[in-house]
Motif scaffolding. Structure first.
Motif, PDB file in Angstrom:
ATOM      1  N   GLY A   1      13.457   9.489   3.382  1.00 39.38           N
ATOM      2  CA  GLY A   1      13.618  10.316   2.174  1.00 39.38           C
ATOM      3  C   GLY A   1      14.781   9.992   1.238  1.00 39.38           C
ATOM      4  N   PHE A   2      15.916   9.791   2.109  1.00 35.29           N
ATOM      5  CA  PHE A   2      16.906   9.822   1.539  1.00 35.29           C
ATOM      6  C   PHE A   2      17.290   8.561   0.309  1.00 35.29           C
ATOM      7  N   VAL A   3      16.513   7.655   0.708  1.00 40.00           N
ATOM      8  CA  VAL A   3      16.361   6.493  -0.204  1.00 40.00           C
ATOM      9  C   VAL A   3      15.551   6.743  -1.509  1.00 40.00           C
ATOM     10  N   LEU A   4      14.708   7.416  -1.429  1.00 40.98           N
ATOM     11  CA  LEU A   4      13.830   7.873  -2.839  1.00 40.98           C
ATOM     12  C   LEU A   4      14.704   9.062  -3.471  1.00 40.98           C
ATOM     13  N   ALA A   5      15.197  10.122  -2.711  1.00 47.06           N
ATOM     14  CA  ALA A   5      15.972  11.217  -3.193  1.00 47.06           C
ATOM     15  C   ALA A   5      17.346  10.518  -4.129  1.00 47.06           C
ATOM     16  N   GLY A   6      17.959   9.636  -3.292  1.00 54.76           N
ATOM     17  CA  GLY A   6      19.099   9.121  -3.767  1.00 54.76           C
ATOM     18  C   GLY A   6      18.726   8.396  -5.474  1.00 54.76           C
ATOM     19  N   ALA A   7      17.475   7.745  -5.352  1.00 59.26           N
ATOM     20  CA  ALA A   7      17.152   7.107  -6.522  1.00 59.26           C
ATOM     21  C   ALA A   7      16.770   7.850  -7.607  1.00 59.26           C
ATOM     22  N   LEU A   8      16.144   9.098  -7.096  1.00 63.09           N
ATOM     23  CA  LEU A   8      15.595  10.137  -8.145  1.00 63.09           C
ATOM     24  C   LEU A   8      16.571  10.856  -8.662  1.00 63.09           C
ATOM     25  N   VAL A   9      17.775  11.408  -7.966  1.00 62.84           N
ATOM     26  CA  VAL A   9      18.901  12.086  -8.519  1.00 62.84           C
ATOM     27  C   VAL A   9      19.636  11.134  -9.269  1.00 62.84           C
TER      28      VAL A   9
END
Length: 203
Positions: free
Chosen positions: A113-121
């Motif tokens: 989820g870090f990859v997706l969250a980093g991209a979203l933020v």
């Protein structure tokens, strides 16, 4: 007054790391930013407090992930988090508690989820979402939701927990800490923009 994204003279939207003048536009700079984001996440993961009954500790890791996302932007942040995961799985001891990872790690869902969250933020920051406290707080909440959406279901599967227990040990016990991290980010990121003076970036 409405907050708008800062633009590069070529019309590109900026994030905080774009205000750093060193080697602007070079491949070496891009690599350094990605490496730096991964290292910051690894460093923040070493702030780790075990939670009774849960394989998921309280860490500074998610705070690091969301800060990296806001500071680097979507593309760099996703690359930085992917590097963080890959390096951790091949033996770099920078997951929580100086650990490495495996496909059997109960926290694997959170890490993915870090990859997706980093991209979203990062994408939201590119649109100016880290320029005011309230928008920053909302951005951090959304980033956390992405991490939990990936982490809690995998935790239930890997640790053989019921849905209720997975929600409790994988989400509820962390909400107070998350609220404190969000408040910190809501002061830190807009404050950094204020200190930078929102000056246009030169060539």
């Amino acid at each position: 007054m409405a907050t708008t994204a800062v633009l590069h003279p070529r019309g590109e939207k900026l994030v905080l790391s774009d205000l750093i003048p060193v080697l602007r536009g070079s491949r070496a700079r891009e690599v350094a930013l990605v490496l730096g984001g991964a290292a910051l996440t690894g460093l923040s993961a070493q702030i780790s407090i075990p939670v009774h009954g849960s394989p998921v500790p309280v860490t500074g890791q998610t705070f690091g992930v969301l800060l990296v996302g806001a500071a680097l932007g979507a593309r760099r942040a996703a690359a930085s988090m992917a590097l963080y995961l890959l390096a951790g799985f091949v033996g770099v001891p920078w997951f929580a508690g100086a650990s490495t990872g495996s496909i059997h790690l109960a926290t694997l869902g959170y890490l993915a989820g870090f990859v997706l969250a980093g991209a979203l933020v990062g994408r939201l920051a590119e649109r100016g979402a880290d320029r005011s406290p309230w928008r920053t707080a909302l951005t951090m909440v959304l980033g956390n939701l992405v991490i939990y959406a990936c982490g809690v279901p995998y935790l239930a599967h890997a640790a053989h927990l019921s849905a209720a227990d997975a929600l409790h040990y994988g989400l509820t016990v962390f909400l107070l800490g998350d609220a404190l991290k969000i408040l910190l980010a809501a002061g830190l990121l807009p404050g950094a923009w204020k200190l930078a003076g929102r000056r246009p970036v030169g060539h």
